[in-house]
Design an enzyme around this catalytic site. Structure first.
Site, PDB file in Angstrom:
ATOM      1  N   THR A 134     -44.214 -14.746 134.781  1.00 46.92           N
ATOM      2  CA  THR A 134     -42.780 -14.582 135.023  1.00 46.92           C
ATOM      3  C   THR A 134     -42.509 -13.705 136.248  1.00 46.92           C
ATOM      4  O   THR A 134     -43.357 -12.883 136.624  1.00 46.92           O
ATOM      5  CB  THR A 134     -42.128 -13.936 133.767  1.00 46.92           C
ATOM      6  OG1 THR A 134     -40.837 -13.454 134.103  1.00 46.92           O
ATOM      7  CG2 THR A 134     -42.944 -12.737 133.267  1.00 46.92           C
ATOM      8  N   ASP A 135     -41.308 -13.842 136.807  1.00 44.46           N
ATOM      9  CA  ASP A 135     -40.908 -12.960 137.915  1.00 44.46           C
ATOM     10  C   ASP A 135     -40.615 -11.543 137.415  1.00 44.46           C
ATOM     11  O   ASP A 135     -40.513 -10.603 138.217  1.00 44.46           O
ATOM     12  CB  ASP A 135     -39.682 -13.534 138.658  1.00 44.46           C
ATOM     13  CG  ASP A 135     -38.456 -13.736 137.777  1.00 44.46           C
ATOM     14  OD1 ASP A 135     -38.529 -13.478 136.555  1.00 44.46           O
ATOM     15  OD2 ASP A 135     -37.409 -14.172 138.300  1.00 44.46           O
ATOM     16  N   GLU A 136     -40.494 -11.373 136.083  1.00 44.40           N
ATOM     17  CA  GLU A 136     -40.109 -10.055 135.555  1.00 44.40           C
ATOM     18  C   GLU A 136     -41.187  -9.000 135.783  1.00 44.40           C
ATOM     19  O   GLU A 136     -40.913  -7.803 135.719  1.00 44.40           O
ATOM     20  CB  GLU A 136     -39.738 -10.156 134.069  1.00 44.40           C
ATOM     21  CG  GLU A 136     -38.686 -11.220 133.858  1.00 44.40           C
ATOM     22  CD  GLU A 136     -37.896 -11.099 132.574  1.00 44.40           C
ATOM     23  OE1 GLU A 136     -37.866 -10.022 131.972  1.00 44.40           O
ATOM     24  OE2 GLU A 136     -37.293 -12.122 132.184  1.00 44.40           O
ATOM     25  N   TYR A 176     -41.770  -6.478 127.391  1.00 45.48           N
ATOM     26  CA  TYR A 176     -42.151  -7.873 127.668  1.00 45.48           C
ATOM     27  C   TYR A 176     -42.796  -7.980 129.049  1.00 45.48           C
ATOM     28  O   TYR A 176     -43.902  -8.522 129.198  1.00 45.48           O
ATOM     29  CB  TYR A 176     -40.905  -8.776 127.597  1.00 45.48           C
ATOM     30  CG  TYR A 176     -41.106 -10.145 128.236  1.00 45.48           C
ATOM     31  CD1 TYR A 176     -42.008 -11.065 127.687  1.00 45.48           C
ATOM     32  CD2 TYR A 176     -40.408 -10.506 129.396  1.00 45.48           C
ATOM     33  CE1 TYR A 176     -42.200 -12.316 128.285  1.00 45.48           C
ATOM     34  CE2 TYR A 176     -40.592 -11.749 129.991  1.00 45.48           C
ATOM     35  CZ  TYR A 176     -41.490 -12.646 129.426  1.00 45.48           C
ATOM     36  OH  TYR A 176     -41.696 -13.878 130.021  1.00 45.48           O
ATOM     37  N   LYS A 229     -46.703  -9.000 130.081  1.00 53.47           N
ATOM     38  CA  LYS A 229     -47.026 -10.151 130.944  1.00 53.47           C
ATOM     39  C   LYS A 229     -47.803  -9.670 132.184  1.00 53.47           C
ATOM     40  O   LYS A 229     -48.730 -10.345 132.638  1.00 53.47           O
ATOM     41  CB  LYS A 229     -45.750 -10.883 131.381  1.00 53.47           C
ATOM     42  CG  LYS A 229     -45.018 -11.613 130.261  1.00 53.47           C
ATOM     43  CD  LYS A 229     -45.812 -12.753 129.639  1.00 53.47           C
ATOM     44  CE  LYS A 229     -45.989 -13.943 130.548  1.00 53.47           C
ATOM     45  NZ  LYS A 229     -46.623 -15.088 129.849  1.00 53.47           N
TER      46      LYS A 229
HETATM   47  P1  NAD Z   1     -40.772 -19.470 123.831  1.00 53.99           P
HETATM   48  O1  NAD Z   1     -40.564 -18.156 123.177  1.00 53.99           O
HETATM   49  O2  NAD Z   1     -39.707 -20.495 123.763  1.00 53.99           O
HETATM   50  O3  NAD Z   1     -42.103 -20.148 123.239  1.00 53.99           O
HETATM   51  C1  NAD Z   1     -43.280 -19.423 123.001  1.00 53.99           C
HETATM   52  C2  NAD Z   1     -44.199 -20.300 122.142  1.00 53.99           C
HETATM   53  O4  NAD Z   1     -45.431 -19.582 121.933  1.00 53.99           O
HETATM   54  C3  NAD Z   1     -43.635 -20.619 120.756  1.00 53.99           C
HETATM   55  O5  NAD Z   1     -43.831 -21.980 120.449  1.00 53.99           O
HETATM   56  C4  NAD Z   1     -44.453 -19.723 119.820  1.00 53.99           C
HETATM   57  O6  NAD Z   1     -44.608 -20.272 118.515  1.00 53.99           O
HETATM   58  C5  NAD Z   1     -45.771 -19.655 120.557  1.00 53.99           C
HETATM   59  N1  NAD Z   1     -46.537 -18.452 120.207  1.00 53.99           N
HETATM   60  C6  NAD Z   1     -46.076 -17.170 120.170  1.00 53.99           C
HETATM   61  N2  NAD Z   1     -47.076 -16.341 119.767  1.00 53.99           N
HETATM   62  C7  NAD Z   1     -48.171 -17.113 119.577  1.00 53.99           C
HETATM   63  C8  NAD Z   1     -49.504 -16.849 119.177  1.00 53.99           C
HETATM   64  N3  NAD Z   1     -49.891 -15.600 118.886  1.00 53.99           N
HETATM   65  N4  NAD Z   1     -50.379 -17.862 119.083  1.00 53.99           N
HETATM   66  C9  NAD Z   1     -49.989 -19.130 119.375  1.00 53.99           C
HETATM   67  N5  NAD Z   1     -48.731 -19.460 119.742  1.00 53.99           N
HETATM   68  C10 NAD Z   1     -47.843 -18.456 119.848  1.00 53.99           C
HETATM   69  O7  NAD Z   1     -41.163 -19.139 125.327  1.00 53.99           O
HETATM   70  P2  NAD Z   1     -40.821 -19.953 126.665  1.00 53.99           P
HETATM   71  O8  NAD Z   1     -39.506 -19.526 127.149  1.00 53.99           O
HETATM   72  O9  NAD Z   1     -41.122 -21.374 126.467  1.00 53.99           O
HETATM   73  O10 NAD Z   1     -41.914 -19.311 127.633  1.00 53.99           O
HETATM   74  C11 NAD Z   1     -43.219 -19.881 127.740  1.00 53.99           C
HETATM   75  C12 NAD Z   1     -44.041 -19.082 128.727  1.00 53.99           C
HETATM   76  O11 NAD Z   1     -43.390 -19.084 129.995  1.00 53.99           O
HETATM   77  C13 NAD Z   1     -44.222 -17.613 128.350  1.00 53.99           C
HETATM   78  O12 NAD Z   1     -45.533 -17.235 128.702  1.00 53.99           O
HETATM   79  C14 NAD Z   1     -43.195 -16.879 129.204  1.00 53.99           C
HETATM   80  O13 NAD Z   1     -43.622 -15.568 129.487  1.00 53.99           O
HETATM   81  C15 NAD Z   1     -43.210 -17.752 130.439  1.00 53.99           C
HETATM   82  N6  NAD Z   1     -41.959 -17.767 131.242  1.00 53.99           N
HETATM   83  C16 NAD Z   1     -40.763 -18.044 130.643  1.00 53.99           C
HETATM   84  C17 NAD Z   1     -39.602 -18.123 131.408  1.00 53.99           C
HETATM   85  C18 NAD Z   1     -38.268 -18.467 130.793  1.00 53.99           C
HETATM   86  O14 NAD Z   1     -37.251 -18.458 131.500  1.00 53.99           O
HETATM   87  N7  NAD Z   1     -38.200 -18.833 129.526  1.00 53.99           N
HETATM   88  C19 NAD Z   1     -39.676 -17.885 132.789  1.00 53.99           C
HETATM   89  C20 NAD Z   1     -40.915 -17.609 133.375  1.00 53.99           C
HETATM   90  C21 NAD Z   1     -42.059 -17.564 132.579  1.00 53.99           C
HETATM   91  P1  TYD Z   2     -32.157 -13.696 129.006  1.00 49.93           P
HETATM   92  O1  TYD Z   2     -31.727 -15.111 128.843  1.00 49.93           O
HETATM   93  O2  TYD Z   2     -32.487 -12.888 127.820  1.00 49.93           O
HETATM   94  O3  TYD Z   2     -33.386 -13.736 130.047  1.00 49.93           O
HETATM   95  P2  TYD Z   2     -34.122 -12.489 130.798  1.00 49.93           P
HETATM   96  O4  TYD Z   2     -33.784 -11.234 130.145  1.00 49.93           O
HETATM   97  O5  TYD Z   2     -35.553 -12.857 130.604  1.00 49.93           O
HETATM   98  O6  TYD Z   2     -33.691 -12.570 132.228  1.00 49.93           O
HETATM   99  O7  TYD Z   2     -31.025 -12.932 129.828  1.00 49.93           O
HETATM  100  C1  TYD Z   2     -30.559 -13.408 131.068  1.00 49.93           C
HETATM  101  C2  TYD Z   2     -29.534 -12.427 131.578  1.00 49.93           C
HETATM  102  O8  TYD Z   2     -28.396 -12.452 130.711  1.00 49.93           O
HETATM  103  C3  TYD Z   2     -30.016 -10.980 131.565  1.00 49.93           C
HETATM  104  O9  TYD Z   2     -29.454 -10.303 132.692  1.00 49.93           O
HETATM  105  C4  TYD Z   2     -29.444 -10.414 130.289  1.00 49.93           C
HETATM  106  C5  TYD Z   2     -28.134 -11.174 130.138  1.00 49.93           C
HETATM  107  N1  TYD Z   2     -27.682 -11.404 128.744  1.00 49.93           N
HETATM  108  C6  TYD Z   2     -26.366 -11.082 128.387  1.00 49.93           C
HETATM  109  O10 TYD Z   2     -25.564 -10.602 129.206  1.00 49.93           O
HETATM  110  N2  TYD Z   2     -25.979 -11.316 127.101  1.00 49.93           N
HETATM  111  C7  TYD Z   2     -26.825 -11.814 126.164  1.00 49.93           C
HETATM  112  O11 TYD Z   2     -26.410 -11.975 124.993  1.00 49.93           O
HETATM  113  C8  TYD Z   2     -28.148 -12.167 126.549  1.00 49.93           C
HETATM  114  C9  TYD Z   2     -29.114 -12.745 125.539  1.00 49.93           C
HETATM  115  C10 TYD Z   2     -28.544 -11.940 127.855  1.00 49.93           C
END
Ligand code: NAD
Ligand code: TYD
Length: 335
Positions: free
Chosen positions: A122-124, A149, A153
């Protein structure tokens, strides 16, 4: 090719599986997912391919991971605890899954001589940018994680690199910005906003709402991973994102309200997230220069399509918003 996908029942993992089966139908795929609160097999209900199989299990389970890794060519590692707000309340599970789980996978991949370990990050990990600056994150930006988080990561990313440098495991990493699209858990901002409106509830906006995220439609992320799997250089990191131009959370929420014919009275300002990162922005020139990848789904159109998806799939998100989510929501948003 035999692929092990971890976390394939989550938001991005399930979109990736649907994408991969569409464009690479002859590959054998194993999906290893623990099915935590975020995992949902309903996301994968449309898959009928005989080359796909699902195993419910934990990436921290050394014996299981070692067995599953037999004969695997490529690992695509999505499994993680992914929600910043939950990480603030309960860090240990983030450290266990995101760091230890990644190390267990790396170790098995090394022993079983996997040809490619691709880690989804992630970019975080880069921290927070100033609101008015023009600065962007790039591959060389120093890590500065600011939530449990992001720290978990970042630690996982370091371990992935260490397995390449120290033991010669062929790894690649993508650091991507905020994704949106179908099957995203309604704990995250965009699906929370859409489904709250559909339920007649206000949208909680943290602090002043002037926080900036770099939104990317999930299919563009899947395509970037595909490119890196096919052409990425071993040991390299690629920054993925860069679609939106400094749009604030407040603007995102107002766009959703307008798409749903609602006015600003549906916004509720709530207590800010501790340590809230002000701004993320991605410089994606490396992946663009090397493979010609760039975002293809524009924000306005695909936000609209995402709103439509949630309108058409009410039974999907209503089930997700029941039970555990109700307790979480009450605690998270109590004023
Ligand atoms: P999500 O929370 O929707 O899904 C995570 C999945 O991992 C779930 O299906 C969960 O059951 C599984 N999981 C959790 N713990 C586990 C374990 N111990 N063993 C096996 N499976 C397990 O997450 P997402 O949003 O789909 O993100 C997927 C990946 O992409 C993550 O690594 C996250 O850090 C990364 N990522 C997400 C975003 C975003 O915007 N959502 C952006 C950049 C990177
Ligand atoms: P989120 O979707 O949780 O992603 P991330 O924290 O990984 O960027 O949040 C996106 C942005 O929205 C973040 O600046 C936090 C804000 N946010 C709210 O303002 N209200 C909310 O209820 C949530 C879940 C997020």
């Amino acid at each position: 090719m035999k692929l092990l996908v971890t976390g394939g029942a989550g938001f991005i993992g399930s979109n990736f599986l649907l994408y991969w089966l569409k464009y690479h139908p002859n590959d054998q795929i194993i999906n290893l997912d623990k099915l935590t609160y975020a995992g949902n097999l309903a996301n994968l209900a449309s898959i009928s391919s005989p080359t796909y199989s699902f195993i419910q299990g934990d990436i921290c389970d050394v014996k299981l991971v070692s067995e599953i890794m037999d004969g695997v060519d490529t690992v695509v590692h999505f499994a993680a605890e992914s929600h910043v707000d939950r990480s603030i309340v309960d860090p240990p599970v983030f450290l266990r899954t995101n760091i230890i789980g990644t190390q267990v996978l790396l170790d098995a991949a090394l022993r079983k001589k996997v040809k490619r370990f691709h880690h989804i990050s992630t970019d975080e990990v880069f921290g927070s940018l100033e609101i008015e600056s023009k600065e962007k994150f790039r591959e060389s930006t120093p890590y500065n994680p600011r939530s449990p988080y992001a720290a978990s990561k970042a630690a996982a990313d370091y371990m992935v690199r260490v397995y390449c440098i120290t033991y010669g495991l062929p790894v690649t990493i993508t650091n991507c910005s905020n994704n949106f699209g179908p099957f995203q858990h309604p704990e995250k901002l965009i699906p929370l906003a859409i489904t709250n409106i559909l339920e007649g509830k206000k949208i909680p906006v943290y602090g002043d709402g002037r926080y900036v995220r770099d939104w990317l439609y999930v299919e563009d992320h899947c395509r970037a991973i595909d490119q890196v799997l096919r052409n990425g250089k071993i040991g390299e990191t690629y920054c993925v994102g860069g679609m939106t131009k400094d749009i604030t959370n407040l603007e995102v929420v107002k766009k959703i309200l307008s798409l749903m014919d609602k006015d600003d009275s549906w916004i509720e300002y709530v207590k800010d997230r501790p340590g809230h990162d002000r701004r993320y922005a991605m410089d994606f020139r490396k992946i663009e220069k090397e493979f010609g990848w760039k975002p293809e789904h524009d924000f306005e159109t695909w936000l609209g399509k995402t709103v439509e998806w949630y309108k058409e799939n009410t039974s999907w998100w209503k089930k997700v918003k029941k039970g555990e989510f109700q307790d979480y929501y009450r605690k998270q948003y109590k004023q």
